[in-house]
Design a protein around this motif. Structure first.
Motif, PDB file in Angstrom:
ATOM      1  N   ALA A 166       0.855  -1.186   0.000  1.00  0.00           N
ATOM      2  CA  ALA A 166       0.000   0.000   0.000  1.00  0.00           C
ATOM      3  C   ALA A 166       0.892   1.237   0.000  1.00  0.00           C
ATOM      4  O   ALA A 166       1.793   1.374   0.831  1.00  0.00           O
ATOM      5  CB  ALA A 166      -0.908   0.009   1.213  1.00  0.00           C
ATOM      6  N   ASP A 221       0.352  -4.992  -8.914  1.00  0.00           N
ATOM      7  CA  ASP A 221      -0.754  -5.240  -7.983  1.00  0.00           C
ATOM      8  C   ASP A 221      -0.442  -4.507  -6.691  1.00  0.00           C
ATOM      9  O   ASP A 221       0.441  -4.907  -5.927  1.00  0.00           O
ATOM     10  CB  ASP A 221      -0.879  -6.746  -7.744  1.00  0.00           C
ATOM     11  N   CYS A 222      -1.130  -3.402  -6.437  1.00  0.00           N
ATOM     12  CA  CYS A 222      -0.861  -2.609  -5.248  1.00  0.00           C
ATOM     13  C   CYS A 222      -2.074  -1.753  -4.928  1.00  0.00           C
ATOM     14  O   CYS A 222      -3.043  -1.704  -5.686  1.00  0.00           O
ATOM     15  CB  CYS A 222       0.371  -1.712  -5.451  1.00  0.00           C
ATOM     16  N   THR A 223      -2.021  -1.084  -3.776  1.00  0.00           N
ATOM     17  CA  THR A 223      -3.035  -0.110  -3.394  1.00  0.00           C
ATOM     18  C   THR A 223      -2.387   1.267  -3.365  1.00  0.00           C
ATOM     19  O   THR A 223      -1.333   1.441  -2.738  1.00  0.00           O
ATOM     20  CB  THR A 223      -3.620  -0.433  -2.011  1.00  0.00           C
ATOM     21  N   GLU A 232      -5.420  -0.767  -6.968  1.00  0.00           N
ATOM     22  CA  GLU A 232      -6.609  -0.307  -6.256  1.00  0.00           C
ATOM     23  C   GLU A 232      -6.396   1.163  -5.896  1.00  0.00           C
ATOM     24  O   GLU A 232      -5.360   1.531  -5.337  1.00  0.00           O
ATOM     25  CB  GLU A 232      -6.799  -1.121  -4.980  1.00  0.00           C
TER      26      GLU A 232
END
Length: 254
Positions: free
Chosen positions: A95, A116-118, A137
């Protein structure tokens, strides 16, 4: 040593360029004039945007206080180099809180398309840049929009920031100075940056070389509040060496 006002002005600007600061009492003693005269000269230079007045004297002013559109043309290669190193700190599944501003925008563009991360941000510009990252995200923190940096700030934004957490905060500032610390030109923006830094395990500062050794009016954080500095400035730069000597981790963006 008697100097005309124009000569004193040139002398002060020369000191800023050579030594990175002006100490009013030292200049007064050197030129055999009153400290009030030096302070008046510094007020005039500050009014023209040529220095940043601080207690006891002045520091070089940051070029990053121009408006958002103008800043996009300042040191774009340096910002891309800094962004490449910063993007490498973002781990898959992690994140990230990503600040606003032109260097942070370069970070958004440097993140791998399939990462793939926030990403949590208070910048609509940053959020828009990441719309084409299908696995990222996105959380956009709302509030009053501060157009200079295309970010939200104010009470609503600070409250929203208190409800998030992240592994990493990539912080943008306008000034990076050993004594003045990390600074920016707006008080509410500085408060928002502090609120975001408090929600991340690590904070790294994004600073292309033109910000090194300069200062703006409002302090964001002292050096103790960050994990390190990412910069494309020469590792042998006097300010960089001074920061390293005080224990600041420097990540060089070559």
């Amino acid at each position: 040593m008697y100097m005309l006002a124009a000569e004193r002005r040139d002398h002060l600007l020369g000191l800023l360029a050579r030594e990175g600061k002006v100490v009013a009492k030292d200049v007064a003693a050197e030129l055999r004039i009153s400290e009030d005269s030096v302070r008046r000269d510094l007020r005039d230079l500050a009014a023209e945007g040529l220095c940043q007045r601080v207690y006891g004297g002045a520091l070089p002013v940051s070029p990053a206080v121009a408006d958002y559109a103008a800043r996009q043309a300042v040191a774009p290669d340096g910002k891309r180099r800094v962004a490449a190193v910063a993007a490498g700190l973002v781990r898959p599944g992690g994140a990230l809180i990503l600040d606003g501003g032109t260097t942070a925008l370069a970070v958004a563009r440097a993140l791998p398309q399939d990462l793939d991360c926030t990403v949590i941000t208070h910048s609509p510009t940053i959020a828009a840049a990441l719309l084409e990252h299908p696995r990222a995200e996105l959380f956009l923190l709302g509030g009053r929009v501060f157009k200079h940096s295309a970010v939200t700030c104010g009470a609503a934004a600070v409250e929203a920031a208190q409800n998030v957490s992240a592994d990493l905060f990539l912080l943008g500032v306008t000034g990076v100075h050993p004594e003045a610390g990390l600074t920016t030109g707006d008080a509410e923006e500085a408060a928002m940056k502090r609120a975001l830094a408090a929600r991340a395990a690590d904070t790294y500062v994004l600073a292309s070389s033109e910000k090194i050794g300069t200062a703006s009016r409002f302090r964001v954080l002292p050096w103790e509040g960050v994990s390190g500095l990412i910069t494309d400035a020469d590792p042998r730069d006097a300010v960089v060496e001074q920061l390293r000597a005080t224990g600041v981790e420097i990540l060089t963006a070559g």
